[in-house]
Design a protein around this motif. Structure first.
Motif, short mmCIF file in Angstrom:
data_model
loop_
_atom_site.label_atom_id
_atom_site.label_comp_id
_atom_site.label_asym_id
_atom_site.label_seq_id
_atom_site.Cartn_x
_atom_site.Cartn_y
_atom_site.Cartn_z
N GLY A 1 38.08 36.16 42.76
CA GLY A 1 39.25 35.37 42.38
C GLY A 1 40.48 36.24 42.16
O GLY A 1 41.57 35.92 42.64
N VAL A 2 40.31 37.34 41.45
CA VAL A 2 41.44 38.24 41.18
C VAL A 2 41.94 38.87 42.48
O VAL A 2 43.14 39.04 42.68
N SER A 3 41.03 39.17 43.40
CA SER A 3 41.45 39.73 44.69
C SER A 3 42.27 38.71 45.48
O SER A 3 43.22 39.07 46.18
N LEU A 4 41.94 37.43 45.36
CA LEU A 4 42.73 36.38 46.02
C LEU A 4 44.13 36.30 45.44
O LEU A 4 45.11 36.06 46.16
N LEU A 5 44.23 36.51 44.13
CA LEU A 5 45.55 36.56 43.49
C LEU A 5 46.37 37.72 44.05
O LEU A 5 47.54 37.56 44.42
N ARG A 6 45.77 38.89 44.09
CA ARG A 6 46.47 40.10 44.55
C ARG A 6 46.90 39.99 46.00
O ARG A 6 47.95 40.51 46.39
N GLU A 7 46.09 39.31 46.81
CA GLU A 7 46.40 39.16 48.23
C GLU A 7 47.39 38.04 48.49
O GLU A 7 47.80 37.82 49.64
N GLY A 8 47.76 37.30 47.44
CA GLY A 8 48.70 36.21 47.60
C GLY A 8 48.09 34.96 48.20
O GLY A 8 48.81 34.05 48.63
N LYS A 9 46.77 34.87 48.22
CA LYS A 9 46.11 33.69 48.79
C LYS A 9 45.95 32.56 47.77
O LYS A 9 45.76 31.41 48.15
N ALA A 10 46.01 32.90 46.49
CA ALA A 10 45.95 31.90 45.42
C ALA A 10 47.08 32.18 44.44
O ALA A 10 47.33 33.33 44.08
N ALA A 11 47.77 31.11 44.02
CA ALA A 11 48.89 31.28 43.10
C ALA A 11 48.43 31.44 41.65
O ALA A 11 49.13 32.01 40.83
N CYS A 12 47.23 30.93 41.36
CA CYS A 12 46.68 31.06 40.01
C CYS A 12 45.17 30.90 40.07
O CYS A 12 44.62 30.52 41.11
N LEU A 13 44.51 31.19 38.96
CA LEU A 13 43.06 31.02 38.86
C LEU A 13 42.73 29.93 37.85
O LEU A 13 43.36 29.85 36.80
#
Length: 201
Positions: free
Chosen positions: A71-83
Motif C-alpha cells: 500500500g505504501v509503495s502504491l502511494l509513493r508511485e502515485g498510483k493511490a492518492a491515499c490508503l
C-alpha cells in the motif's frame, strides 16, 4: 459379490465422485470469478489494505506487513492518492487498522493520507465498511491490496458492494513456504465455498 460387480460398483462410485467434484468446481468458478487485476487508470482515489491479524505483542505480522508495504509503495508511485486501512480486533485485542496505520507511518506515509476502518471482522465487512468510508470522503474508486491467496475472495465481495476497483497482489512474506501458501489457498477457497451454503456470500 463377485469381482466383476465389485469393480463395476467401484467404477460407478469413482465416476460419480468425479462428476460431483467437477460440478462443484464449476459452481465455484462461476460464483467466484477470477479477480480483476486490469488497471483502468494511472491513479486511484485510494488503496484499501485488507487487514490481517497482528502478533500477540501488538506488532504487525508478516502478512500484515506485506500488505501495508504494498500500500505504501502504491502511494509513493502515485498510483493511490491515499490508503484506507481496514480491520478490527479479530484474532486478539489488537485492532488491525491501528497496527497497520502505525506501520504505514513508520514506513514514511503521511498521516493526512491515511484513513482507518476498525469495525471489519471478515473480508465481507472489509468491503462493506470501506465503502462507507469511501462515500463519506468522496472517494470514487480504489485499489484493493491483499495477498495472492486472498485476491479472489476480496474481489468477490468488492463486486458484491459495487466498488469500482482493481485488485493488487501484495508480495508474499519471506517466511512463507510453498506448502504454507498452498494451504492458505485451500483454506480460503473452502471458506468461500462453504459460505455459499450458509447464505453468507
Amino acid at each position: 459379490m463377485d469381482l466383476y460387480n465389485v469393480r463395476r460398483q467401484a467404477k460407478i462410485f469413482v465416476q460419480a465422485a468425479c462428476g460431483f467434484l467437477l460440478l462443484n468446481v464449476l459452481v465455484f468458478c462461476t460464483v467466484f470469478r477470477r479477480p480483476d487485476k486490469r488497471w483502468k487508470k494511472e491513479t486511484y482515489d485510494c488503496a484499501i489494505v485488507c487487514g490481517y491479524y497482528a502478533e500477540e505483542d501488538g506488532t504487525p505480522s508478516p502478512y500484515m506487513k506485506s500488505r501495508v508495504e504494498k500500500g505504501v509503495s502504491l502511494l509513493r508511485e502515485g498510483k493511490a492518492a491515499c490508503l484506507l486501512l481496514s480491520g478490527g480486533a479479530v484474532a486478539n485485542p489488537h485492532v488491525e487498522a491501528e497496527v497497520m496505520e502505525a506501520y504505514a507511518l513508520e514506513l514514511g506515509a503521511a498521516q493526512d493520507v491515511l484513513y482507518t476502518e476498525a469495525q471489519a471482522v471478515s473480508t465481507y465487512h472489509n468491503m462493506m465498511y470501506s465503502k462507507a468510508v469511501m462515500e463519506k470522503h468522496g472517494l470514487k474508486d480504489c485499489i484493493i491490496v491483499t495477498n495472492g491467496w486472498h485476491l479472489r475472495k476480496a474481489d468477490h465481495y468488492a463486486r458484491k458492494f459495487h466498488l469500482d476497483h482493481v485488485m493488487c497482489k501484495a508480495d508474499d512474506p519471506a517466511e512463507q513456504t510453498w506448502l504454507c501458501g498452498a494451504l492458505y489457498y485451500m483454506k480460503t477457497w473452502w471458506n468461500m465455498y462453504s459460505n455459499l451454503f450458509r447464505g453468507y456470500w
